[in-house]
Design an enzyme around this catalytic site. Sequence first.
Site, PDB file in Angstrom:
ATOM      1  CG  LEU A  67      -1.856  -1.207   1.338  1.00 26.39           C
ATOM      2  CD1 LEU A  67      -2.837  -1.006   2.487  1.00 26.39           C
ATOM      3  CD2 LEU A  67      -2.602  -1.466   0.030  1.00 26.39           C
ATOM      4  CB  SER A  74       1.204   7.014   1.437  1.00 21.88           C
ATOM      5  OG  SER A  74       2.585   7.249   1.676  1.00 21.88           O
ATOM      6  N   GLY A  96       4.609   8.892  -0.241  1.00 27.66           N
ATOM      7  CA  GLY A  96       5.610   9.506   0.622  1.00 27.66           C
ATOM      8  C   GLY A  96       6.878   8.671   0.709  1.00 27.66           C
ATOM      9  CB  VAL A  97      10.111   9.380   2.405  1.00 25.96           C
ATOM     10  CG1 VAL A  97      11.412   8.622   2.683  1.00 25.96           C
ATOM     11  CG2 VAL A  97      10.410  10.657   1.638  1.00 25.96           C
ATOM     12  CG  LEU A 137      -6.494   1.619  -0.502  1.00 25.09           C
ATOM     13  CD1 LEU A 137      -6.574   1.318   0.987  1.00 25.09           C
ATOM     14  CD2 LEU A 137      -7.814   1.276  -1.160  1.00 25.09           C
ATOM     15  CB  CYS A 149      -9.420   3.981   7.752  1.00 27.24           C
ATOM     16  SG  CYS A 149      -8.817   3.913   6.042  1.00 27.24           S
ATOM     17  N   GLY A 160       3.942   1.019   5.017  1.00 28.82           N
ATOM     18  CA  GLY A 160       5.011   1.778   5.658  1.00 28.82           C
ATOM     19  C   GLY A 160       4.720   2.103   7.108  1.00 28.82           C
ATOM     20  CB  CYS A 204      -5.892  10.713   4.914  1.00 26.62           C
ATOM     21  SG  CYS A 204      -7.515   9.902   4.773  1.00 26.62           S
TER      22      CYS A 204
END
Length: 342
Positions: A6, A8, A10-11, A32, A92, A116, A191
Site C-alpha cells: 500500500l 501513499s 511519501g518516503v 488507495l 479505516c 510503511g 488524511c
Amino acid sequence: MKVALLMSGGVDSSYSAYLLKQQGYEVKGFYLKLHDKEEKHKIFINNCKKVAKNLEIDFEVLEAQDSFRQKVYNEFIESYKRGETPNPCALCNPLMKFGFALEEAFKQGCDKIATGHYARIAQIDGKKYIQEARDKTKDQSYFLYAISQDAIDALIFPLGDMLKEEVKPKAFEAMPWLGSLETYKESQEICFVDTDYINILKKHLEVEKEGKVRDLKGNVIGTHKGYMQYTIGKRRGFNIKGAHEPHFVLSIDPQKNEIVVGKKEELATFSVTALNKSLSKDFKDGEYFIKIRYRSIPSKAMVTLKDDKIIAQLKEPAYGVAKGQALVVYIEDKVIGGGVIL
C-alpha cells in the site's frame, strides 16, 4: 512471493518498496483512493508512479471513495454529532486498508500485504500479533488493534525495526531520485483533514451554536462555542465566569448542547469500558497494559471481558478518557485486541 504494497506517495512507503525488492519479493504497488481531496491524490499518485517506474514494479490505483465515505467518513461526522471523539484511522485500517485492499490483493494473486506503518509482527504460542515498532515515538500499533487475523498473518512491516529519523537518509541514499517527489502542505494525521476537523464538520452540521457550560453540581458557570468543538480533557475555547484556575471538559451533552467542566482532579477515572472489537472469546481476564489514546503512556490495568464489553480497572488514574477513542490491550508490547470506548 508476491507482495501487495500500500503506497501513499511519501518516503516511508517508497523506501518500503525498495526494501521489499531488495529482499527478493515481487512487489505490486497499490494506491488507495479514499477521500475527495483530488489535489492530494494527483500529487501522491504521480509520486507513486515515479517510484514504481524507477523500481520497475507494477502499480495500480484502487478506487474506494464511495466505500470510504459510507464506512469511515460518515461515521466520523456522526460520532462528533453524538458528542464523541472518533478515531477514523482505527476504523479505516480494518475496513479499507486491511479489508478492501487486502481482498483485492489476494484476488490479484498476492501472498502478502505490506505498508510503511511503524509496527512489527510477533508470535505468541504460534499465533501472530501486531507488535509495537522499535521507534516508540512513531509506533502505530494502536491504530491497528481491530484488523483481522487473516490480515495480521499476511502482513509485512519493512520499517518496523527502523527509527523514523534514519529512514529518510537511507531512502535518499538508496534512491537519489526520491528528491524529485512532490510534497503536499503539512496536514494533520487524518488524511481527509488539512487544517482542523471543524472545517470538515461545518460542511455537514451546525457546529457554532453557543451553549451553556455547567459545573458538576449543575450550575451554569459560562458559555461555549458549540459542543462538537470540544473533547474530554480540553481546557480552552470556553468562557467561565470568574475562573482563577484551569477548567477541563468532563462530559458533553449533545442533546442539550452543553458541556460540564471541572478541575483536573475531577477528570480522573480509574475505570474504562469499551465495546469489544477484537479481543478473542478465549481472552483470559487479568492484568495487562492498556492505551486509551494514541499518544497516551501504556498503563497497567485489570482487564475483564464481559459479553461484548471490555472493562479496564486502572492502577493509576487516567485523564481525558473520551467516548469514541480506542481502548487497546497489550501483553507487554504486543496488541491482543481492543474496542471503542463507551
